[in-house]
Design a protein around this motif. Structure first.
Motif, PDB file in Angstrom:
ATOM      1  N   ALA A  65       1.171  -0.773  -0.166  1.00  0.00           N
ATOM      2  CA  ALA A  65      -0.236   0.191   0.018  1.00  0.00           C
ATOM      3  C   ALA A  65       1.377   1.022  -0.165  1.00  0.00           C
ATOM      4  O   ALA A  65       0.641   2.137  -0.944  1.00  0.00           O
ATOM      5  CB  ALA A  65      -1.055   0.212   1.302  1.00  0.00           C
ATOM      6  N   ARG A  66       1.759   1.139   0.966  1.00  0.00           N
ATOM      7  CA  ARG A  66       2.801   2.458   1.054  1.00  0.00           C
ATOM      8  C   ARG A  66       3.030   2.968  -0.266  1.00  0.00           C
ATOM      9  O   ARG A  66       3.697   4.171  -0.664  1.00  0.00           O
ATOM     10  CB  ARG A  66       4.137   2.246   1.632  1.00  0.00           C
ATOM     11  CG  ARG A  66       4.862   3.414   2.015  1.00  0.00           C
ATOM     12  CD  ARG A  66       5.670   3.367   3.381  1.00  0.00           C
ATOM     13  NE  ARG A  66       6.154   2.402   3.080  1.00  0.00           N
ATOM     14  CZ  ARG A  66       6.440   1.208   4.021  1.00  0.00           C
ATOM     15  NH1 ARG A  66       5.056   0.700   4.710  1.00  0.00           N
ATOM     16  NH2 ARG A  66       7.173   0.287   3.510  1.00  0.00           N
ATOM     17  N   VAL A  67       4.361   1.416  -1.100  1.00  0.00           N
ATOM     18  CA  VAL A  67       4.516   1.805  -2.572  1.00  0.00           C
ATOM     19  C   VAL A  67       3.858   2.344  -3.277  1.00  0.00           C
ATOM     20  O   VAL A  67       4.236   3.075  -4.185  1.00  0.00           O
ATOM     21  CB  VAL A  67       5.339   0.520  -2.644  1.00  0.00           C
ATOM     22  CG1 VAL A  67       6.174   0.487  -4.283  1.00  0.00           C
ATOM     23  CG2 VAL A  67       6.527   0.193  -1.712  1.00  0.00           C
ATOM     24  N   SER A  68       2.418   1.671  -3.191  1.00  0.00           N
ATOM     25  CA  SER A  68       1.475   1.711  -4.421  1.00  0.00           C
ATOM     26  C   SER A  68       0.410   3.635  -4.577  1.00  0.00           C
ATOM     27  O   SER A  68       0.192   3.898  -5.182  1.00  0.00           O
ATOM     28  CB  SER A  68       0.840   1.073  -4.699  1.00  0.00           C
ATOM     29  OG  SER A  68      -0.488   0.165  -3.671  1.00  0.00           O
ATOM     30  N   GLY A  69       1.350   3.967  -3.227  1.00  0.00           N
ATOM     31  CA  GLY A  69       0.890   5.075  -2.581  1.00  0.00           C
ATOM     32  C   GLY A  69      -1.288   5.365  -2.641  1.00  0.00           C
ATOM     33  O   GLY A  69      -1.840   5.884  -2.818  1.00  0.00           O
ATOM     34  N   LEU A  70      -1.688   3.573  -2.542  1.00  0.00           N
ATOM     35  CA  LEU A  70      -3.095   3.482  -2.442  1.00  0.00           C
ATOM     36  C   LEU A  70      -3.577   3.413  -1.049  1.00  0.00           C
ATOM     37  O   LEU A  70      -2.611   2.583   0.340  1.00  0.00           O
ATOM     38  CB  LEU A  70      -3.399   1.809  -3.172  1.00  0.00           C
ATOM     39  CG  LEU A  70      -3.250   2.335  -5.095  1.00  0.00           C
ATOM     40  CD1 LEU A  70      -3.731   1.035  -5.075  1.00  0.00           C
ATOM     41  CD2 LEU A  70      -4.424   3.366  -4.728  1.00  0.00           C
ATOM     42  N   HIS A  71      -4.459   3.496  -0.416  1.00  0.00           N
ATOM     43  CA  HIS A  71      -4.632   2.848   1.453  1.00  0.00           C
ATOM     44  C   HIS A  71      -5.188   1.408   1.170  1.00  0.00           C
ATOM     45  O   HIS A  71      -5.477   0.879   0.102  1.00  0.00           O
ATOM     46  CB  HIS A  71      -6.192   3.901   1.255  1.00  0.00           C
ATOM     47  CG  HIS A  71      -6.924   3.986   2.529  1.00  0.00           C
ATOM     48  ND1 HIS A  71      -7.209   2.483   3.524  1.00  0.00           N
ATOM     49  CD2 HIS A  71      -6.635   4.564   3.947  1.00  0.00           C
ATOM     50  CE1 HIS A  71      -7.516   2.278   4.294  1.00  0.00           C
ATOM     51  NE2 HIS A  71      -6.949   3.621   5.341  1.00  0.00           N
ATOM     52  N   PRO A  72      -4.337   0.658   2.438  1.00  0.00           N
ATOM     53  CA  PRO A  72      -5.012  -0.735   2.243  1.00  0.00           C
ATOM     54  C   PRO A  72      -6.139  -1.273   2.035  1.00  0.00           C
ATOM     55  O   PRO A  72      -5.841  -2.484   2.081  1.00  0.00           O
ATOM     56  CB  PRO A  72      -3.884  -1.015   3.772  1.00  0.00           C
ATOM     57  CG  PRO A  72      -3.311  -0.060   4.242  1.00  0.00           C
ATOM     58  CD  PRO A  72      -4.027   1.671   3.531  1.00  0.00           C
ATOM     59  N   GLU A  73      -7.244  -0.470   2.138  1.00  0.00           N
ATOM     60  CA  GLU A  73      -9.089  -1.244   2.435  1.00  0.00           C
ATOM     61  C   GLU A  73      -8.808  -1.463   1.104  1.00  0.00           C
ATOM     62  O   GLU A  73      -9.531  -2.461   0.020  1.00  0.00           O
ATOM     63  CB  GLU A  73      -8.993  -0.546   2.761  1.00  0.00           C
ATOM     64  CG  GLU A  73     -11.168  -1.023   2.915  1.00  0.00           C
ATOM     65  CD  GLU A  73     -11.191  -1.754   3.950  1.00  0.00           C
ATOM     66  OE1 GLU A  73     -11.638  -3.309   3.133  1.00  0.00           O
ATOM     67  OE2 GLU A  73     -10.041  -2.201   4.711  1.00  0.00           O
ATOM     68  N   MET A  74      -8.375  -0.200   0.128  1.00  0.00           N
ATOM     69  CA  MET A  74      -8.334  -0.812  -1.143  1.00  0.00           C
ATOM     70  C   MET A  74      -7.567  -1.772  -2.299  1.00  0.00           C
ATOM     71  O   MET A  74      -8.215  -2.505  -2.622  1.00  0.00           O
ATOM     72  CB  MET A  74      -8.230   0.872  -1.907  1.00  0.00           C
ATOM     73  CG  MET A  74      -8.143   1.243  -3.569  1.00  0.00           C
ATOM     74  SD  MET A  74      -9.718   1.167  -3.440  1.00  0.00           S
ATOM     75  CE  MET A  74      -9.651   1.122  -5.664  1.00  0.00           C
ATOM     76  N   VAL A  75      -6.368  -1.399  -1.633  1.00  0.00           N
ATOM     77  CA  VAL A  75      -5.199  -3.371  -2.096  1.00  0.00           C
ATOM     78  C   VAL A  75      -6.823  -4.132  -1.660  1.00  0.00           C
ATOM     79  O   VAL A  75      -6.464  -5.120  -2.392  1.00  0.00           O
ATOM     80  CB  VAL A  75      -4.344  -2.946  -1.049  1.00  0.00           C
ATOM     81  CG1 VAL A  75      -3.193  -4.328  -1.534  1.00  0.00           C
ATOM     82  CG2 VAL A  75      -3.554  -2.030  -1.696  1.00  0.00           C
ATOM     83  N   ARG A  76      -7.031  -4.008  -0.034  1.00  0.00           N
ATOM     84  CA  ARG A  76      -7.470  -5.652   0.026  1.00  0.00           C
ATOM     85  C   ARG A  76      -8.911  -5.395  -1.112  1.00  0.00           C
ATOM     86  O   ARG A  76      -9.039  -7.349  -1.581  1.00  0.00           O
ATOM     87  CB  ARG A  76      -8.689  -5.463   1.858  1.00  0.00           C
ATOM     88  CG  ARG A  76      -7.491  -5.771   2.938  1.00  0.00           C
ATOM     89  CD  ARG A  76      -7.910  -5.846   3.651  1.00  0.00           C
ATOM     90  NE  ARG A  76      -6.704  -5.611   5.305  1.00  0.00           N
ATOM     91  CZ  ARG A  76      -6.144  -4.408   6.017  1.00  0.00           C
ATOM     92  NH1 ARG A  76      -6.940  -2.730   5.473  1.00  0.00           N
ATOM     93  NH2 ARG A  76      -5.685  -4.925   6.412  1.00  0.00           N
ATOM     94  N   ARG A  77      -9.964  -4.324  -1.112  1.00  0.00           N
ATOM     95  CA  ARG A  77     -10.232  -4.829  -2.345  1.00  0.00           C
ATOM     96  C   ARG A  77     -10.516  -5.341  -3.725  1.00  0.00           C
ATOM     97  O   ARG A  77     -11.010  -6.212  -4.141  1.00  0.00           O
ATOM     98  CB  ARG A  77     -11.343  -2.990  -2.766  1.00  0.00           C
ATOM     99  CG  ARG A  77     -12.615  -3.480  -3.285  1.00  0.00           C
ATOM    100  CD  ARG A  77     -13.204  -2.146  -3.465  1.00  0.00           C
ATOM    101  NE  ARG A  77     -13.571  -1.824  -2.284  1.00  0.00           N
ATOM    102  CZ  ARG A  77     -13.867  -0.344  -1.541  1.00  0.00           C
ATOM    103  NH1 ARG A  77     -13.364   0.805  -2.379  1.00  0.00           N
ATOM    104  NH2 ARG A  77     -14.816  -0.303  -0.441  1.00  0.00           N
TER     105      ARG A  77
END
Length: 118
Positions: free
Chosen positions: A32-44
């Protein structure tokens, strides 16, 4: 063993994978940190099947080192084209297939402009 028992495949939950060479995995937080996304978005995106992840016995998500690249590709598709997530999955599959076909052409030494159209 009966023929029916031989044809049944084991459940994914019962199949164990033993890696001969340990593969470095990335945590949800680092992806999430590397991609700049919120962890919840990565989970989705994992739930939608757009990004591959594995779960450890504690239930934490672990990603291949290529996951940030896949997430960046998804972000570019969402920003550049009016696509929903199902369409993005289809586009990702097609792009992967094109890459495989181009690699096969390179291995054979054939050029795409040398091939006949019919």
């Amino acid at each position: 063993m009966t023929p029916d028992q031989r044809q049944r495949r084991p459940d994914k939950a019962t199949v164990r994978v033993y890696e001969l060479v340990p593969v470095r995995r990335l945590s949800l937080e680092s992806v999430a940190r590397v991609s700049g996304l919120h962890p919840e978005m990565v989970r989705r995106l994992v739930t939608l099947g757009l990004v591959d992840a594995t779960r450890d016995p504690a239930g934490r998500l672990w990603f291949d080192p290529s996951a940030p690249r896949t997430l960046a590709r998804i972000q570019r598709l969402r920003a550049g084209l009016p696509l929903n997530y199902a369409s993005i999955g289809l586009v990702l599959d097609l792009l992967d297939r094109i890459s495989l076909l181009e690699a096969a052409l390179r291995r054979t030494g054939a050029r795409s402009d040398d091939l006949p159209w019919t």
